[in-house]
Design a protein around this motif. Structure first.
Motif, mmCIF file in Angstrom:
data_model
loop_
_atom_site.group_PDB
_atom_site.id
_atom_site.type_symbol
_atom_site.label_atom_id
_atom_site.label_comp_id
_atom_site.label_asym_id
_atom_site.label_seq_id
_atom_site.Cartn_x
_atom_site.Cartn_y
_atom_site.Cartn_z
ATOM 1 N N LYS A 278 0.805 -1.223 0.000
ATOM 2 C CA LYS A 278 0.000 0.000 0.000
ATOM 3 C C LYS A 278 0.839 1.274 0.000
ATOM 4 C CE LYS A 278 -3.593 -0.292 2.774
ATOM 5 N NZ LYS A 278 -4.356 -0.510 4.040
ATOM 6 N N GLU A 279 2.050 1.181 0.517
ATOM 7 C CA GLU A 279 2.946 2.339 0.556
ATOM 8 C C GLU A 279 4.376 1.838 0.393
ATOM 9 O OE1 GLU A 279 2.698 6.383 3.116
ATOM 10 O OE2 GLU A 279 3.229 4.599 4.280
ATOM 11 N N LEU A 280 5.161 2.503 -0.441
ATOM 12 C CA LEU A 280 6.486 1.993 -0.770
ATOM 13 C C LEU A 280 7.422 3.118 -1.171
ATOM 14 C CD1 LEU A 280 5.986 0.063 -4.163
ATOM 15 C CD2 LEU A 280 4.304 1.569 -3.178
ATOM 16 N N GLN A 281 8.699 2.736 -1.320
ATOM 17 C CA GLN A 281 9.729 3.733 -1.599
ATOM 18 C C GLN A 281 10.844 3.097 -2.407
ATOM 19 O OE1 GLN A 281 11.453 5.339 1.960
ATOM 20 N NE2 GLN A 281 12.626 6.912 0.904
ATOM 21 N N LYS A 287 8.958 8.204 -0.024
ATOM 22 C CA LYS A 287 7.869 7.292 0.321
ATOM 23 C C LYS A 287 6.579 7.788 -0.323
ATOM 24 C CE LYS A 287 6.561 7.289 4.643
ATOM 25 N NZ LYS A 287 6.528 7.003 6.097
ATOM 26 N N ILE A 288 5.895 6.903 -1.076
ATOM 27 C CA ILE A 288 4.673 7.293 -1.775
ATOM 28 C C ILE A 288 3.634 6.176 -1.685
ATOM 29 C CG2 ILE A 288 5.767 8.884 -3.407
ATOM 30 C CD1 ILE A 288 5.815 6.677 -5.476
ATOM 31 N N SER A 289 2.400 6.514 -2.021
ATOM 32 C CA SER A 289 1.333 5.517 -2.052
ATOM 33 C C SER A 289 1.539 4.582 -3.247
ATOM 34 C CB SER A 289 -0.030 6.194 -2.166
ATOM 35 O OG SER A 289 -0.170 6.801 -3.445
ATOM 36 N N ALA A 290 0.916 3.414 -3.163
ATOM 37 C CA ALA A 290 0.996 2.465 -4.276
ATOM 38 C C ALA A 290 0.421 3.068 -5.552
ATOM 39 C CB ALA A 290 0.270 1.178 -3.904
#
Length: 306
Positions: A278-281, A287-290
């Protein structure tokens, strides 16, 4: 004697109770932190100085005669140790009238060692707790003074569980210290001992051949540091938020494959089903939303995370 945030709440409870006179706080030396390697004091030092407590930060304990003499001069009734991070030599153990008391975040003899909270979550345990023990020369083998169990809730991670255990540890320590003359120590059953070695950064790397529960437990256990990560197109990909997806077992698809994408996340096939990121970098990015990741990096069904 303590170093990280876990020890701060316990120190606060000692400060707030007029029964106790804190003569000295011992913590680890300041250390470089972050990309700029800024010299940063440990949380216990920062907190103790707010209350004008005397703080020392010895580089080493073994053979440190100056440190031994400081403790002897204070002549403490008891030394409290909470996640200090160094082994206490026998010279220190024998100085206090009532010995050295350790607040350990497990139900000893289970999870002796440096990372009991992370290891309990990673192993999928339903319960953990606090043990107040009298320290000896070995690692977490001392006699148990008091012990209390709490539930590990399914959405607990290392941060929330640490906070709960720190709160419990403070209460249980106060109870121990106020009744220390009347508590009968209980020997640990070493045949039931398990161990919680320090977390290595490499343990954050996800294998998509794991089950979704195993991956989710690792995500909960390693939140903050080192976090969990995989690789996308040769770059490190950190996963900051995820959930288990109740997908049926998918045959003839490689584990780590993107099998679905929607506004709420990126679904990845694992050993026994799927998880949703759901959230990654991505390495070098923020760091951003999917959803933003899909739009920015054009990840699509059939792509494989390594």
């Amino acid at each position: 004697m303590g170093t990280p945030e876990f020890a701060v709440n316990i120190l606060q409870k000692l400060i707030e109770d007029p029964t106790f006179n804190i003569r000295l706080v011992v913590t680890q030396p300041d250390k470089p932190v972050g990309r700029k390697q800024i010299l940063t004091p440990p949380p216990v030092k920062e907190f103790a100085l707010k209350f004008n407590l005397n703080v020392i930060q010895p580089e080493k304990l073994k053979g440190n005669q100056e440190f031994f003499e400081i403790l002897k001069k204070i002549n403490p009734d008891v030394i409290v140790v909470v996640a200090y991070g160094k082994i206490l030599p026998k010279e220190v153990l024998h100085i206090p009238r009532y010995g050295c008391i350790n607040v350990h975040a497990s139900l000893l003899p289970e999870y002796r060692g440096a990372a009991p909270i992370q290891r309990a979550i990673m192993d999928g345990q339903n319960y953990t707790g606090i043990t107040i023990m009298k320290m000896d020369e070995e690692l977490d083998t001392g006699d148990i003074l008091l012990q209390e169990k709490i539930e590990i809730e399914k959405n607990d991670d290392v941060i929330t569980l640490s906070n709960k255990l720190s709160e419990l540890g403070g209460r249980l320590l106060i109870k121990t210290l106020k009744n220390i003359s009347n508590i009968t120590p209980i020997k640990q059953d070493s045949t039931k001992a398990t161990y919680a070695p320090p977390i290595e950064k490499s343990e954050g790397q996800i294998s998509w051949d794991m089950t979704n529960i195993e991956i989710y437990n690792r995500f909960r256990a390693l939140k903050g540091w080192p976090g969990i990560f995989t690789a996308y197109k040769g770059k490190l990909l950190k996963i900051h938020d995820m959930e288990i997806v109740n997908e049926k077992k998918i045959e003839n698809v490689q584990n780590g494959t993107v099998i679905e994408i929607d506004d709420s996340g990126i679904v990845i096939k694992v050993k026994d089903g799927a998880i949703k990121i759901k959230e990654l970098q991505l390495e070098g990015g923020r760091k951003i939303s999917a959803k933003d990741f899909v739009n920015g990096y054009k990840i699509k069904r059939g792509d494989i995370l390594r």
